[in-house]
Motif scaffolding. Sequence first.
Motif, PDB file in Angstrom:
ATOM      1  N   ARG A  29       0.799  -1.215   0.000  1.00  0.00           N
ATOM      2  CA  ARG A  29       0.000   0.000   0.000  1.00  0.00           C
ATOM      3  C   ARG A  29       0.840   1.278   0.000  1.00  0.00           C
ATOM      4  NH1 ARG A  29      -2.180   2.931   3.958  1.00  0.00           N
ATOM      5  NH2 ARG A  29      -1.310   1.527   5.518  1.00  0.00           N
ATOM      6  N   ALA A  30       1.934   1.259   0.734  1.00  0.00           N
ATOM      7  CA  ALA A  30       2.734   2.483   0.855  1.00  0.00           C
ATOM      8  C   ALA A  30       4.208   2.159   0.691  1.00  0.00           C
ATOM      9  CB  ALA A  30       2.492   3.113   2.224  1.00  0.00           C
ATOM     10  N   GLU A  31       4.944   3.124   0.169  1.00  0.00           N
ATOM     11  CA  GLU A  31       6.366   2.893  -0.084  1.00  0.00           C
ATOM     12  C   GLU A  31       7.095   2.509   1.201  1.00  0.00           C
ATOM     13  OE1 GLU A  31       8.098   2.235  -2.559  1.00  0.00           O
ATOM     14  OE2 GLU A  31      10.165   2.641  -1.984  1.00  0.00           O
ATOM     15  N   ALA A  32       6.702   3.097   2.328  1.00  0.00           N
ATOM     16  CA  ALA A  32       7.382   2.752   3.585  1.00  0.00           C
ATOM     17  C   ALA A  32       7.219   1.264   3.902  1.00  0.00           C
ATOM     18  CB  ALA A  32       6.844   3.602   4.726  1.00  0.00           C
ATOM     19  N   LEU A  33       6.038   0.717   3.639  1.00  0.00           N
ATOM     20  CA  LEU A  33       5.808  -0.713   3.880  1.00  0.00           C
ATOM     21  C   LEU A  33       6.562  -1.562   2.858  1.00  0.00           C
ATOM     22  CD1 LEU A  33       1.973  -0.601   4.602  1.00  0.00           C
ATOM     23  CD2 LEU A  33       3.796  -1.036   6.273  1.00  0.00           C
ATOM     24  N   ARG A  34       6.498  -1.109   1.611  1.00  0.00           N
ATOM     25  CA  ARG A  34       7.192  -1.855   0.550  1.00  0.00           C
ATOM     26  C   ARG A  34       8.678  -1.939   0.844  1.00  0.00           C
ATOM     27  NH1 ARG A  34       3.401   1.069  -2.848  1.00  0.00           N
ATOM     28  NH2 ARG A  34       4.950   2.659  -3.342  1.00  0.00           N
ATOM     29  N   ARG A  35       9.228  -0.836   1.342  1.00  0.00           N
ATOM     30  CA  ARG A  35      10.662  -0.832   1.662  1.00  0.00           C
ATOM     31  C   ARG A  35      10.987  -1.864   2.737  1.00  0.00           C
ATOM     32  NH1 ARG A  35      11.439   5.093   3.245  1.00  0.00           N
ATOM     33  NH2 ARG A  35      13.141   4.266   4.498  1.00  0.00           N
ATOM     34  N   GLN A  36      10.061  -2.052   3.681  1.00  0.00           N
ATOM     35  CA  GLN A  36      10.359  -2.958   4.792  1.00  0.00           C
ATOM     36  C   GLN A  36      10.296  -4.425   4.421  1.00  0.00           C
ATOM     37  OE1 GLN A  36       7.736  -0.858   7.838  1.00  0.00           O
ATOM     38  NE2 GLN A  36       9.635  -1.253   8.970  1.00  0.00           N
ATOM     39  N   VAL A  37       9.548  -4.754   3.376  1.00  0.00           N
ATOM     40  CA  VAL A  37       9.440  -6.169   3.007  1.00  0.00           C
ATOM     41  C   VAL A  37      10.198  -6.495   1.717  1.00  0.00           C
ATOM     42  CG1 VAL A  37       7.254  -6.463   4.219  1.00  0.00           C
ATOM     43  CG2 VAL A  37       7.236  -5.814   1.800  1.00  0.00           C
ATOM     44  N   ARG A  38      10.977  -5.529   1.263  1.00  0.00           N
ATOM     45  CA  ARG A  38      11.743  -5.750   0.024  1.00  0.00           C
ATOM     46  C   ARG A  38      12.760  -6.874   0.251  1.00  0.00           C
ATOM     47  NH1 ARG A  38      12.319  -0.293  -2.131  1.00  0.00           N
ATOM     48  NH2 ARG A  38      10.224  -0.815  -2.860  1.00  0.00           N
ATOM     49  N   GLU A  39      12.774  -7.837  -0.659  1.00  0.00           N
ATOM     50  CA  GLU A  39      13.614  -9.025  -0.465  1.00  0.00           C
ATOM     51  C   GLU A  39      15.008  -8.861  -1.025  1.00  0.00           C
ATOM     52  OE1 GLU A  39      11.615 -12.579  -1.902  1.00  0.00           O
ATOM     53  OE2 GLU A  39       9.679 -11.643  -1.481  1.00  0.00           O
ATOM     54  N   THR A  40      15.135  -8.017  -2.030  1.00  0.00           N
ATOM     55  CA  THR A  40      16.417  -7.887  -2.724  1.00  0.00           C
ATOM     56  C   THR A  40      16.839  -6.434  -2.702  1.00  0.00           C
ATOM     57  OG1 THR A  40      15.634  -9.605  -4.221  1.00  0.00           O
ATOM     58  CG2 THR A  40      17.601  -8.429  -4.889  1.00  0.00           C
ATOM     59  N   ARG A  41      18.097  -6.199  -2.479  1.00  0.00           N
ATOM     60  CA  ARG A  41      18.610  -4.821  -2.455  1.00  0.00           C
ATOM     61  C   ARG A  41      19.627  -4.635  -3.558  1.00  0.00           C
ATOM     62  NH1 ARG A  41      15.499  -2.093   1.451  1.00  0.00           N
ATOM     63  NH2 ARG A  41      14.731  -3.822   2.676  1.00  0.00           N
ATOM     64  N   LEU A  42      19.636  -3.435  -4.085  1.00  0.00           N
ATOM     65  CA  LEU A  42      20.689  -3.052  -5.025  1.00  0.00           C
ATOM     66  C   LEU A  42      21.418  -1.871  -4.408  1.00  0.00           C
ATOM     67  CD1 LEU A  42      21.967  -3.331  -7.889  1.00  0.00           C
ATOM     68  CD2 LEU A  42      20.361  -1.554  -8.617  1.00  0.00           C
ATOM     69  N   SER A  43      22.731  -1.996  -4.344  1.00  0.00           N
ATOM     70  CA  SER A  43      23.541  -0.925  -3.770  1.00  0.00           C
ATOM     71  C   SER A  43      24.708  -0.683  -4.721  1.00  0.00           C
ATOM     72  CB  SER A  43      24.020  -1.386  -2.383  1.00  0.00           C
ATOM     73  OG  SER A  43      25.320  -0.941  -2.122  1.00  0.00           O
ATOM     74  N   PRO A  44      25.307   0.504  -4.672  1.00  0.00           N
ATOM     75  CA  PRO A  44      26.513   0.705  -5.461  1.00  0.00           C
ATOM     76  C   PRO A  44      27.570  -0.364  -5.159  1.00  0.00           C
ATOM     77  CG  PRO A  44      25.765   2.803  -4.574  1.00  0.00           C
ATOM     78  CD  PRO A  44      24.893   1.736  -3.958  1.00  0.00           C
ATOM     79  N   ASP A  45      27.525  -0.926  -3.946  1.00  0.00           N
ATOM     80  CA  ASP A  45      28.481  -1.984  -3.577  1.00  0.00           C
ATOM     81  C   ASP A  45      28.450  -3.164  -4.537  1.00  0.00           C
ATOM     82  OD1 ASP A  45      29.024  -0.499  -1.346  1.00  0.00           O
ATOM     83  OD2 ASP A  45      27.869  -1.757   0.037  1.00  0.00           O
ATOM     84  N   ASN A  46      27.315  -3.367  -5.211  1.00  0.00           N
ATOM     85  CA  ASN A  46      27.167  -4.517  -6.104  1.00  0.00           C
ATOM     86  C   ASN A  46      27.761  -4.274  -7.500  1.00  0.00           C
ATOM     87  OD1 ASN A  46      24.010  -4.448  -4.659  1.00  0.00           O
ATOM     88  ND2 ASN A  46      25.394  -6.156  -4.290  1.00  0.00           N
TER      89      ASN A  46
END
Length: 328
Positions: A13-30
């Motif tokens: 419903r909201a980006e804040a919730l989506r951020r909390q259940v996101r399974e995969t992250r992309l970072s510059p580290d990758n």
Amino acid sequence: MSFPTHRMRRLRRAEALRRQVRETRLSPDNLVAPLFVCAGEGVRREIASMPGCSQMSVDVLVEECGELAALGVPAVILFGLPDRKDAVGSSAADPEGPVPRALAALRRDVPSLALWADVCLCEYTDHGHCGPIVEDSRGVRDVSNDATLPRLAEAARVYARAGADVVAPSDMMDGRVAAIRHALDDDGRTDVVIVSYAAKYASAFYGPFREAAGSTPAFGDRRSYQMDPANALEALREVALDLDEGADIVMVKPALAYLDIVWRVKERFGVPVAAYNVSGEYAMVRAAGRAGWIDETRIAMEILISIRRAGADIILTYFAKDAARLLA
Ligand code: PBG
């Protein structure tokens, strides 16, 4: 009135919730940024089929790498455009060649960056194949596996001496990881990492790179050494062999049409896996973006997260700088 028991949409419903259940992250580290280094000074020549990518002389490259490091990109991989080519690719091991000179300059001026050197002869041979040519038993011209090995090992040693943290053989000769490991160890460089292009397919997606690196084969193709796109089990054998020979990280290439291979390799071996989001994959997105047919920024980020989701820890991509900016 009965209600659905399970409401998957609740967490969307909201980006804040989506951020909390996101399974995969992309970072510059990758990310690892592939860069093309040439002779001269003040040179920045855009590659026509890869808008946003250029061949750069060492001074310009150092500036570019400073910006990448400031954006949090931890590593670059260098490809060289030599002044001279011959039948056996001897300039690949020239300590005065573009790659060793760039490595030395970057080691000095951008010390935080991990420096990867691609190890292959195709940019350095006058016929564009990845090693010296011999006639096989049927009288067909082909790359000699065993004549290529010492040349790759020597190039890797030169790059390590010039400052490479990582050497990445992309030639697909059998036994090259062992040959390179021995050469580095004999040189006292047990610390240098080997990333092997373990599952590298004979792919039409490399087209723009060959323009960028001047490495189009003058005859034939690379199907006698790169893998058949139809094969997956063979990729697992390639990976097993390279790990056995001492590879620290294994790569799958290209990335997008081979995400199943990325997944299988990660599941089976559990080692650090890199995927190469290659030139053709990049060019298609840029071209469609320029035509106004797609939102290229969103597409690029969707591609990168999908490569992470498939199991890659590391992504070599021409989008590295743009993606790092967006992730900042
Ligand atoms: C050299 C090499 C190639 C690429 C990386 N190293 C080209 C090839 O095998 O022909 C392709 C990278 C890209 O397309 O972005 N052996």
